[in-house]
Design a protein around this motif. Structure first.
Motif, short mmCIF file in Angstrom:
data_model
loop_
_atom_site.label_atom_id
_atom_site.label_comp_id
_atom_site.label_asym_id
_atom_site.label_seq_id
_atom_site.Cartn_x
_atom_site.Cartn_y
_atom_site.Cartn_z
N TRP A 1 10.12 11.60 7.90
CA TRP A 1 10.36 10.54 6.91
C TRP A 1 9.75 9.22 7.38
O TRP A 1 9.09 8.52 6.60
N TRP B 1 2.18 6.39 1.75
CA TRP B 1 3.20 5.44 1.28
C TRP B 1 2.55 4.19 0.70
O TRP B 1 2.95 3.70 -0.36
N ASP C 1 13.72 14.21 11.44
CA ASP C 1 13.78 13.01 10.60
C ASP C 1 12.61 12.07 10.84
O ASP C 1 12.35 11.18 10.03
N TYR D 1 14.35 12.23 -0.11
CA TYR D 1 14.34 12.33 1.35
C TYR D 1 13.83 13.72 1.67
O TYR D 1 14.41 14.72 1.22
N GLY E 1 17.49 9.65 -0.31
CA GLY E 1 16.25 8.88 -0.26
C GLY E 1 16.22 7.72 -1.24
O GLY E 1 15.22 7.00 -1.31
N ARG F 1 6.49 7.10 5.71
CA ARG F 1 6.60 5.69 5.33
C ARG F 1 5.60 4.80 6.08
O ARG F 1 5.28 3.70 5.62
#
Length: 611
Positions: free
Chosen positions: A433, A442, A430, A381, A271, A437
C-alpha cells in the motif's frame, strides 16, 4: 519431469495439473453461428507451445510440497500463487523471479489461469504505454516483443449524426504503440516461463482457502466433470488446492475472488474508497483494404450515437498487417434500460466518417469486457491477510488516457517486490500500500481523478470541466469530485423511457449477436452447473421484466439472457451460459444485484488471439 512425476507415483493420485490438462480435447469444430454453441477447445494452437505446460517441471524447489488424500482434494504448495495470467499477474511473477536471480533466493511461483491458454481471455483497445515494460524488461525491443507499431497520428472527434467535428486530442500518445494485448501477454508468459515461473492455463480458481486465523493460504480450483444436475460424470476430476505463503489476485476487472476478498475484509472502507464504477467495452478486429490502412493511426470519438446523459465513446486503431481494432465503450451507469450497448456499437459503424474505413473489409475477431472507471477515488486497500490484489482487480485504469495495462503491470511489480521482502527479509505485506502511494501510479491517477466524475453532469458540462482540469489545473484542483450512484442503482424504471428501435444488421458493417459470438471462439462445456447464478430465481420475472423491461437481455453482449414463453405463455428467464464472454456486465449492471458471476470449468470462455 521425472522428479516431479515420481513424487506423485508415491501418492494415491497423479499430478492434478498434468493429469487434467492431458485429458482435455485439443480441437474445436466450426459450428454454425446461429446455434450459439461451439465444440470444446482447450489448448488452441500457439507459437508459444511451451505455455501449455510449465517449463520448470524438471525441478521441484524445496519450498514446494504435494499432499494427497483419498477424501480431500490434491494439494500443491508454492511460495507465491498468482491468480490470473494477465499483464499484472505475469509482471508480478517475472519480477519475483528476477529478484530471486539477483539476490540468490529460491522462491517457487505458480500462475493459475482460467483461460484455455495464456492470452485467451485478454482483450483491450490497445494503445500501449511502455513505461512499466521499460522497467520490467528493458530489452523488450531486442527480445522481439510484439510491440512494433508506433502511434503515427492521434485524432479526437465529436460526432453528430452526420458530422465529425475535430477537437484537440488530450491523449498524448507520442511514444506509445498500437498492439494486441492478448499477443503481448503470450509473450510475457513465455518470458515468465524462461525465468522458472510455472503457468497452468485451463484451471479456474473458484474459491479462496483460509486457515483457522482467517488468513488466506491459497486458492482452490473447481471440480471438472460435474453435470448440470450436480452428478459426477465419468470423467469427473476433483479440484486442486493450490496453496501459497502469499497469494496475489490478478483476475482483471471485477475479479470474482477479489470481490469476495474486498467484501470479507472491508477493504473499500479500510482504504477510504468509493464504490467502483464500470464501463462495457465491445471490440472487433477487422482486416481492411491496404490502401486505407495507416499503421499507427489512432482515433477516438465522443457523442453520437449515445445521448448526452450517457458517458462513452469509440476507438479506432490501425494495427499492423492491414488490421484495425474498432470498439465502443459505454459507461454502465447509463439510465435508460432500453439501451443496448452492442446495438449502439453496430449503429456507430454506419456513421459517414467511420463507414469508409470498414467498407470492403472483413471482421476477424469479436469480444467484450468490462473495465474499471472509478480511478483514484475507488481504489480499495489492496492488502489482505496472506496476500494482495493487483492490476484491474483493484482498479488502476487511467480514464482520460484510456489505458490501464501499464499501471496494472507496475502494480504487479510493486507487489512482487514487497512479496519478496516479506518472504526473505521480514517485511510486512502492508508495505505494498505504501509502495503504491509512493509510485507514479498514484501520481498519475490522482491528477486524473476528476475527469470521469465530471461527466456525471452530462456530456457538455463534462467536456468543459474535464478540459479545465486537463489543460489549466492539470490535476491540481483542490477538490476531488465524487462518483454518482453505483451502476446498478442508476438504471431507471422502464416507464420513464421509450423503447429504442435499432436498425437491423446488414451483415456487411453490422452483425447480429450469433455471428459476432462465433468470431469470439467462445465455448463452454454444456453439461456443467451454471456459472451464472441467480441469488433469487423469482426476481427476473417479478422485478426485472415488469419494472425494467428485462435489461439483462440488452446489456449482455453475448445474448446469454433471454426471456422465452413457457407452456403457459408466461415469459421466463433463460440463461444461455455457454455464450458467456466473461465480460462481467451482468454481475455489475443487474438492477437488484441478483446475478452472481462465478467461474465455469477451466478452459471455457472466449479464445482471443489478436485482441
Amino acid at each position: 519431469m521425472l522428479k516431479f512425476c515420481s513424487i506423485f507415483s508415491k501418492s494415491k493420485s497423479k499430478n492434478p495439473f498434468l493429469l487434467r490438462s492431458r485429458t482435455k480435447s485439443t480441437s474445436r469444430s466450426q459450428s454454425s453461428p446461429a446455434a450459439y454453441t461451439f465444440s470444446r477447445r482447450i489448448f488452441p494452437y500457439s507459437k508459444h507451445s511451451s505455455l501449455l505446460a510449465p517449463a520448470s517441471l524438471s525441478r521441484v524447489p524445496p519450498s514446494r510440497s504435494f499432499a494427497t488424500d483419498s477424501e480431500a482434494r490434491d494439494s500443491i504448495e508454492y511460495d507465491v500463487v498468482v491468480v490470473g495470467a494477465g499483464p499484472a499477474g505475469l509482471s508480478a511473477a517475472i519480477r519475483l523471479k528476477q529478484l530471486c536471480h539477483q539476490k540468490g533466493a529460491d522462491l517457487s511461483v505458480c500462475v493459475v489461469e482460467k483461460g484455455a491458454e495464456v492470452g485467451a481471455h485478454i482483450i483491450s483497445g490497445n494503445v500501449f504505454e511502455p513505461r512499466a515494460l521499460d522497467e520490467l524488461l528493458p530489452q523488450w525491443k531486442q527480445e522481439e516483443a510484439p510491440i512494433n507499431t508506433p502511434v503515427s497520428s492521434d485524432k479526437f472527434w465529436f460526432l453528430t449524426k452526420n458530422r465529425a467535428i475535430s477537437l484537440p486530442s488530450p491523449f498524448h500518445n507520442k511514444g506509445n504503440y498500437v498492439i494486441s494485448l492478448s499477443q503481448l501477454v503470450r509473450w510475457l508468459g513465455a518470458k515468465a516461463e524462461e525465468l522458472g515461473v510455472e503457468i497452468y492455463p485451463g484451471f479456474a480458481a473458484s474459491e479462496i482457502l483460509y486457515d483457522a486465523n482467517n488468513k488466506v493460504i491459497g486458492i482452490g480450483t473447481n471440480d471438472m466433470g460435474i453435470a448440470k444436475d450436480g452428478s459426477k460424470k465419468e470423467k469427473f476430476q476433483r479440484g486442486v488446492e493450490v496453496k501459497g505463503r502469499i497469494t496475489l489476485l490478478a483476475e482483471g476487472c471485477r475479479g470474482s475472488l477479489s470481490e469476495k476478498i474486498i467484501g470479507r475484509y472491508n477493504l473499500r472502507e479500510k482504504g477510504g474508497a468509493e464504490h467502483q464504477t464500470y464501463a462495457l467495452g465491445i471490440k472487433e478486429v477487422w482486416e481492411i483494404d491496404e490502401r486505407k490502412h495507416q499503421p499507427g493511426a489512432v482515433l477516438h470519438t465522443l457523442g453520437w450515437p449515445l445521448d448526452h446523459k450517457t458517458y462513452g465513446g469509440s476507438f479506432l486503431y490501425h494495427m499492423k498487417d492491414n488490421q484495425i481494432s474498432i470498439g465502443f465503450v459505454v459507461a454502465l451507469n447509463y439510465q435508460n434500460p432500453f439501451m443496448n450497448p452492442y446495438e449502439e456499437f453496430q449503429k456507430f459503424k454506419h456513421h459517414p466518417a467511420i463507414r469508409p474505413y470498414l467498407e470492403g473489409g472483413t471482421v476477424i475477431q469479436y469480444g467484450a469486457r468490462t473495465l474499471n472507471e472509478g480511478g483514484f477515488q475507488s481504489i480499495p486497500y489492496p492488502v489482505f491477510p496472506g496476500g494482495a490484489i493487483i492490476g484491474c482487480s483493484a482498479g488502476f485504469l487511467n480514464v482520460p488516457k484510456i489505458k490501464g495495462a501499464h499501471t496494472a503491470m507496475k502494480s504487479g511489480m510493486l507487489a512482487a517486490e514487497v512479496t519478496f521482502g516479506v518472504l526473505n527479509e521480514g517485511l510486512d505485506m502492508d508495505m505494498y500500500w505504501k509502495a503504491l502511494r509512493n509510485s507514479w501510479i498514484w501520481d498519475e491517477l490522482y491528477k486524473a481523478r476528476n475527469y470521469r466524475p465530471a461527466f456525471e453532469y452530462g456530456l457538455i458540462p463534462g467536456l468543459a470541466l474535464s478540459g479545465l482540469e486537463h489543460y489549466l489545473l492539470r490535476g491540481k484542483h483542490p477538490f476531488t469530485l465524487k462518483h454518482g450512484k453505483a451502476d446498478h442503482e442508476a438504471t431507471n424504471a422502464a416507464q420513464l423511457h421509450s423503447p429504442i428501435q435499432y436498425p437491423k444488421a446488414d451483415g456487411v458493417l453490422s452483425f447480429d449477436v450469433p455471428t459476432s459470438l462465433h468470431r469470439s471462439n467462445t465455448n463452454h462445456e454444456h453439461d456443467q452447473p451454471p456459472h451464472l447464478r441467480l441469488r433469487d430465481p423469482k426476481i427476473p420475472e417479478t422485478v426485472n421484466l415488469p419494472v425494467y423491461a428485462a435489461p439483462e437481455s440488452r446489456y449482455c453482449p453475448a445474448r446469454v439472457y433471454e426471456y422465452v414463453a413457457d407452456e403457459h405463455n408466461q415469459l421466463k428467464l433463460q440463461i444461455n451460459a455457454q455464450n458467456c464472454l466473461h465480460c462481467k456486465a451482468c454481475d455489475i449492471k443487474d438492477p437488484k444485484q441478483n446475478i452472481e458471476w462465478t467461474v465455469p470449468e477451466g478452459g471455457g470462455g472466449p479464445g482471443y488471439s489478436v485482441m
